[in-house]
Design a protein around this motif. Structure first.
Motif, PDB file in Angstrom:
ATOM      1  N   PHE A 216       0.852  -1.151  -0.012  1.00 40.19           N
ATOM      2  CA  PHE A 216       0.034  -0.005   0.060  1.00 40.19           C
ATOM      3  C   PHE A 216       0.969   1.247   0.190  1.00 40.19           C
ATOM      4  N   GLU A 217       0.302   2.345  -0.397  1.00 43.74           N
ATOM      5  CA  GLU A 217       0.757   3.428  -0.458  1.00 43.74           C
ATOM      6  C   GLU A 217      -0.292   4.632   0.490  1.00 43.74           C
ATOM      7  N   LEU A 218       0.194   5.218   1.446  1.00 43.66           N
ATOM      8  CA  LEU A 218      -0.425   6.255   2.186  1.00 43.66           C
ATOM      9  C   LEU A 218      -1.188   7.223   1.429  1.00 43.66           C
ATOM     10  N   GLU A 219      -2.218   7.615   1.094  1.00 42.92           N
ATOM     11  CA  GLU A 219      -2.961   8.749   0.202  1.00 42.92           C
ATOM     12  C   GLU A 219      -3.535   9.758   1.226  1.00 42.92           C
ATOM     13  N   ASN A 220      -3.833   9.363   2.278  1.00 41.39           N
ATOM     14  CA  ASN A 220      -4.511  10.554   3.241  1.00 41.39           C
ATOM     15  C   ASN A 220      -4.358  10.249   4.540  1.00 41.39           C
ATOM     16  N   GLY A 227     -12.574  15.274   7.986  1.00 38.55           N
ATOM     17  CA  GLY A 227     -11.205  15.510   7.329  1.00 38.55           C
ATOM     18  C   GLY A 227     -10.494  16.656   8.029  1.00 38.55           C
ATOM     19  N   ALA A 228     -10.632  16.680   9.446  1.00 38.98           N
ATOM     20  CA  ALA A 228      -9.722  17.888   9.851  1.00 38.98           C
ATOM     21  C   ALA A 228      -8.291  17.569   9.817  1.00 38.98           C
ATOM     22  N   PRO A 229      -7.472  18.495   9.731  1.00 32.96           N
ATOM     23  CA  PRO A 229      -6.010  18.209   9.713  1.00 32.96           C
ATOM     24  C   PRO A 229      -5.445  17.439  10.804  1.00 32.96           C
ATOM     25  N   HIS A 237      -6.771   9.303  14.494  1.00 38.07           N
ATOM     26  CA  HIS A 237      -6.282   9.336  12.838  1.00 38.07           C
ATOM     27  C   HIS A 237      -7.474   8.466  12.157  1.00 38.07           C
ATOM     28  N   VAL A 238      -7.567   9.177  10.964  1.00 32.83           N
ATOM     29  CA  VAL A 238      -8.142   8.152   9.936  1.00 32.83           C
ATOM     30  C   VAL A 238      -7.339   8.341   8.759  1.00 32.83           C
TER      31      VAL A 238
END
Length: 266
Positions: A216-220, A227-229, A237-238
Motif C-alpha cells: 500500500f501507499e498512504l493516500e491521506n 477531514g480535519a488536519p 487519525h483516519v
C-alpha cells in the motif's frame, strides 16, 4: 484475557447504544459519508463488522457491504437487524479469513486493529486487506494515537476520560506495546462495574510501514472522518491507504498460500 471473553454474549447485547456514544449522529454520520464516498460504485468489506454499527447505515446508502467477524455473539446481534442476503458475514479472524470476490474498499474502524495483539498479526491484517482489493482499492483504518506523552517516569496509567458515573483509563506496558483499557461505571452507591480489554497500540509511522509491507501507499491522513488536519496534538487519525492501479500482486501482498477461506453467508 482471551478475545472471546471480551466479545461474548453479554457484551454483544449491550454494545449498541442508539443515538449516543459510538452511535451518536455526529460521529456515525461523517464516518458513513466518508466511506460511501471512498467506495463509490464498488463493494465494501468491513473487518470486525461487529453488530453492524457502520455496515448497516452504509448499506442503506446503496453500498454493497460484506463483513468478517470473529464473535458469534456479535454476528447474532447484527442478524437481528440485517439478514445474510443484505450483509453477508464470514466468521473468522480479520488477519487471515478470506471472503469471495474483490472490493473497492476495505475498512477497519474505531481502533479495532489494536485487538490484534502482535505486530505480525497486524501486518497480516494489511496483507489480508490487500488480497481482497481491486487494483487501486483502498484500506481505511481509524485508530487512536498512543498517549505516552502523558506518562511521567514510573507511572503506568493514563485517565483519558472522566465524567459523572464513568472513568476510562489505560494502563501501558511500553515493552510489549500493550495497553489495557479499563471502563469503570458507578452510580451513587458504593458499587461499581469494570470492563477491560487488551490492545496493542501502533504509532502512525509504524502503521505506514505495515502498509508498505503489504504493497500500500498512504493516500491521506486526517484527524477525523470530517477531514480535519492531522497534527501533533491529534488524539486519533483516519488513515487511507491505496494499492497501485494495475500493479502486480507481490509475494508480500499475496501472503500465505494457505490462508483460510470462510463462506460469507453467516
Amino acid at each position: 484475557m482471551r478475545k472471546d471473553d471480551v466479545w461474548d454474549a453479554e457484551t454483544a447485547k449491550t454494545y449498541d447504544t442508539p443515538g449516543t456514544g459510538m452511535f451518536a449522529p455526529e460521529l456515525l454520520g461523517p464516518t458513513v459519508d466518508r466511506l460511501a464516498e471512498l467506495a463509490g460504485s464498488g463493494r465494501a468489506l468491513e473487518f470486525a463488522i461487529g453488530t453492524g454499527r457502520v455496515a448497516i447505515p452504509l448499506s442503506e446508502r446503496g453500498v454493497s457491504v460484506a463483513g468478517i467477524e470473529m464473535s458469534r455473539a456479535m454476528i447474532d446481534q447484527l442478524r437481528i437487524k440485517a439478514d445474510a442476503s443484505k450483509i453477508p458475514v464470514a466468521m473468522g479472524d480479520m488477519a487471515t479469513t478470506s471472503v469471495p470476490g474483490r472490493y473497492a474498499l476495505v475498512y477497519l474502524v474505531y481502533n479495532t486493529i489494536s485487538n490484534l495483539l502482535t505486530q505480525d498479526a497486524q501486518v497480516e491484517c494489511f496483507r489480508n486487506a490487500a488480497r481482497h482489493l481491486d487494483p487501486g482499492g483502498r484500506f481505511v483504518i481509524e485508530l487512536w494515537v498512543p498517549e505516552l506523552r502523558k506518562l511521567p517516569p514510573t507511572v503506568e496509567a493514563v485517565v483519558w476520560q472522566s465524567e459523572p458515573g464513568y472513568i476510562g483509563l489505560d494502563t501501558y506496558d511500553v515493552v510489549s506495546q500493550h495497553v489495557v483499557s479499563h471502563h469503570i461505571r458507578f452510580g451513587n452507591d458504593r458499587q461499581a462495574t469494570s470492563v477491560r480489554s487488551t490492545h496493542r497500540y501502533i504509532w502512525p509511522a509504524e502503521l505506514d510501514l505495515m502498509a508498505q509491507l503489504a504493497g500500500f501507499e498512504l493516500e491521506n491522513r486526517s484527524a477525523d472522518w470530517s477531514g480535519a488536519p492531522f497534527t501533533a496534538e491529534s488524539r486519533s487519525h483516519v488513515s487511507t491507504y491505496r494499492l497501485p492501479t494495475g500493479g502486480k500482486v507481490t509475494p508480500e501482498r499475496a501472503g500465505p498460500e494457505a490462508a483460510p477461506s470462510a463462506p460469507a453467508s453467516v
